[in-house]
Design an enzyme around this catalytic site. Structure first.
Site, mmCIF file in Angstrom:
data_model
loop_
_atom_site.group_PDB
_atom_site.id
_atom_site.type_symbol
_atom_site.label_atom_id
_atom_site.label_comp_id
_atom_site.label_asym_id
_atom_site.label_seq_id
_atom_site.Cartn_x
_atom_site.Cartn_y
_atom_site.Cartn_z
ATOM 1 N N CYS A 1 3.054 -2.997 4.006
ATOM 2 C CA CYS A 1 2.146 -1.937 4.338
ATOM 3 C C CYS A 1 2.869 -1.268 5.613
ATOM 4 C CB CYS A 1 0.879 -2.502 4.862
ATOM 5 S SG CYS A 1 0.468 -3.433 6.086
ATOM 6 N N HIS B 1 5.487 -31.501 10.404
ATOM 7 C CA HIS B 1 5.538 -30.442 9.830
ATOM 8 C C HIS B 1 4.200 -30.757 8.798
ATOM 9 C CE1 HIS B 1 8.600 -28.257 11.863
ATOM 10 N NE2 HIS B 1 9.602 -29.102 11.332
ATOM 11 N N ASP C 1 0.896 -1.148 0.177
ATOM 12 C CA ASP C 1 -0.152 -0.061 0.066
ATOM 13 C C ASP C 1 0.848 1.281 -0.072
ATOM 14 O OD1 ASP C 1 1.014 0.453 2.659
ATOM 15 O OD2 ASP C 1 -1.051 0.430 3.481
ATOM 16 N N THR D 1 2.742 -1.659 8.752
ATOM 17 C CA THR D 1 3.166 -2.893 9.820
ATOM 18 C C THR D 1 3.154 -4.127 9.420
ATOM 19 O OG1 THR D 1 0.706 -3.272 10.292
ATOM 20 C CG2 THR D 1 1.676 -1.568 11.711
ATOM 21 N N HIS E 1 8.816 -24.439 8.664
ATOM 22 C CA HIS E 1 7.760 -25.011 9.476
ATOM 23 C C HIS E 1 6.591 -24.924 9.009
ATOM 24 C CE1 HIS E 1 10.905 -25.582 13.080
ATOM 25 N NE2 HIS E 1 11.514 -25.944 12.041
HETATM 26 C C1 RB5 Z 1 -2.172 2.525 6.305
HETATM 27 O O1 RB5 Z 1 -2.364 3.737 7.172
HETATM 28 C C2 RB5 Z 1 -2.050 1.456 7.528
HETATM 29 O O2 RB5 Z 1 -3.047 1.300 8.107
HETATM 30 C C3 RB5 Z 1 -1.562 0.281 6.778
HETATM 31 O O3 RB5 Z 1 -0.080 0.451 5.808
HETATM 32 C C4 RB5 Z 1 -1.146 -0.897 7.454
HETATM 33 O O4 RB5 Z 1 -0.083 -0.657 8.549
HETATM 34 C C5 RB5 Z 1 -2.186 -1.712 8.041
HETATM 35 O O5 RB5 Z 1 -2.156 -2.804 8.652
#
Ligand code: RB5
Length: 147
Positions: free
Chosen positions: A64, A133, A7, A66, A97
């Site tokens: 993204c 596994h 994203d 996180t 695994h």
């Molecule tokens: C976008 O602002 C953010 O929410 C996205 O990049 C991500 O971290 C979501 O999990």
């Protein structure tokens, strides 16, 4: 062929990964997004997940802010085992695994060098297989099939 998706938050880090893959001659297909304009991460998680389950791409990499939203969305697609990784050991072990077929990481969490090391570890590892596994990954598939 490796499927790539991001994203707006992951755009710069995925661009760095593309450069890293170009230098190594690793083939990838970029499913976007293609700028820092705000977009909705599930759209790109779905594109990459579909490319992996269809066999168009062997593995996928999502980025993204996180890594969390991408992984949650990708794991809703039947046949996807997506793992969030913030260091290379997890990236290796999720292949060995868990037979993970997608990794996700966060551009707000890790830097370029760590992301490169994570991708290298993920792509060079293989599913270890064997009774333990195979059985455990098979049980994940059973859960999915009961939904
Ligand atoms: C976008 O602002 C953010 O929410 C996205 O990049 C991500 O971290 C979501 O999990």
């Amino acid at each position: 062929m490796i499927a790539l998706g991001c994203d707006h938050g992951g755009f710069n880090l995925i661009s760095a990964i593309k450069k890293h893959f170009d230098e190594q001659g690793i083939a990838y297909k970029d499913f976007g997004t293609y700028s820092e304009d705000s977009v909705d991460y599930p759209v790109y998680a779905c594109k990459v997940a579909n490319a992996v389950v269809s066999g168009e791409c062997e593995l996928g990499i999502l980025c993204c802010g996180t890594g969390i939203g991408m992984s949650i969305a990708a794991n809703k697609v039947k046949g996807i085992r997506a793992a969030v990784c913030s260091e290379p050991m997890t990236a290796r072990l999720c292949r060995e695994h868990n037979n993970a077929n997608i990794i996700a990481f966060g551009a707000r969490i890790i830097g370029i060098a760590t992301a490169e090391a994570i991708c290298d570890a993920f792509l060079s590892a293989q599913f270890a297989g064997g009774d333990r596994h195979e059985r455990r990954v098979g049980l994940i598939t059973e859960i999915e099939n009961k939904r």
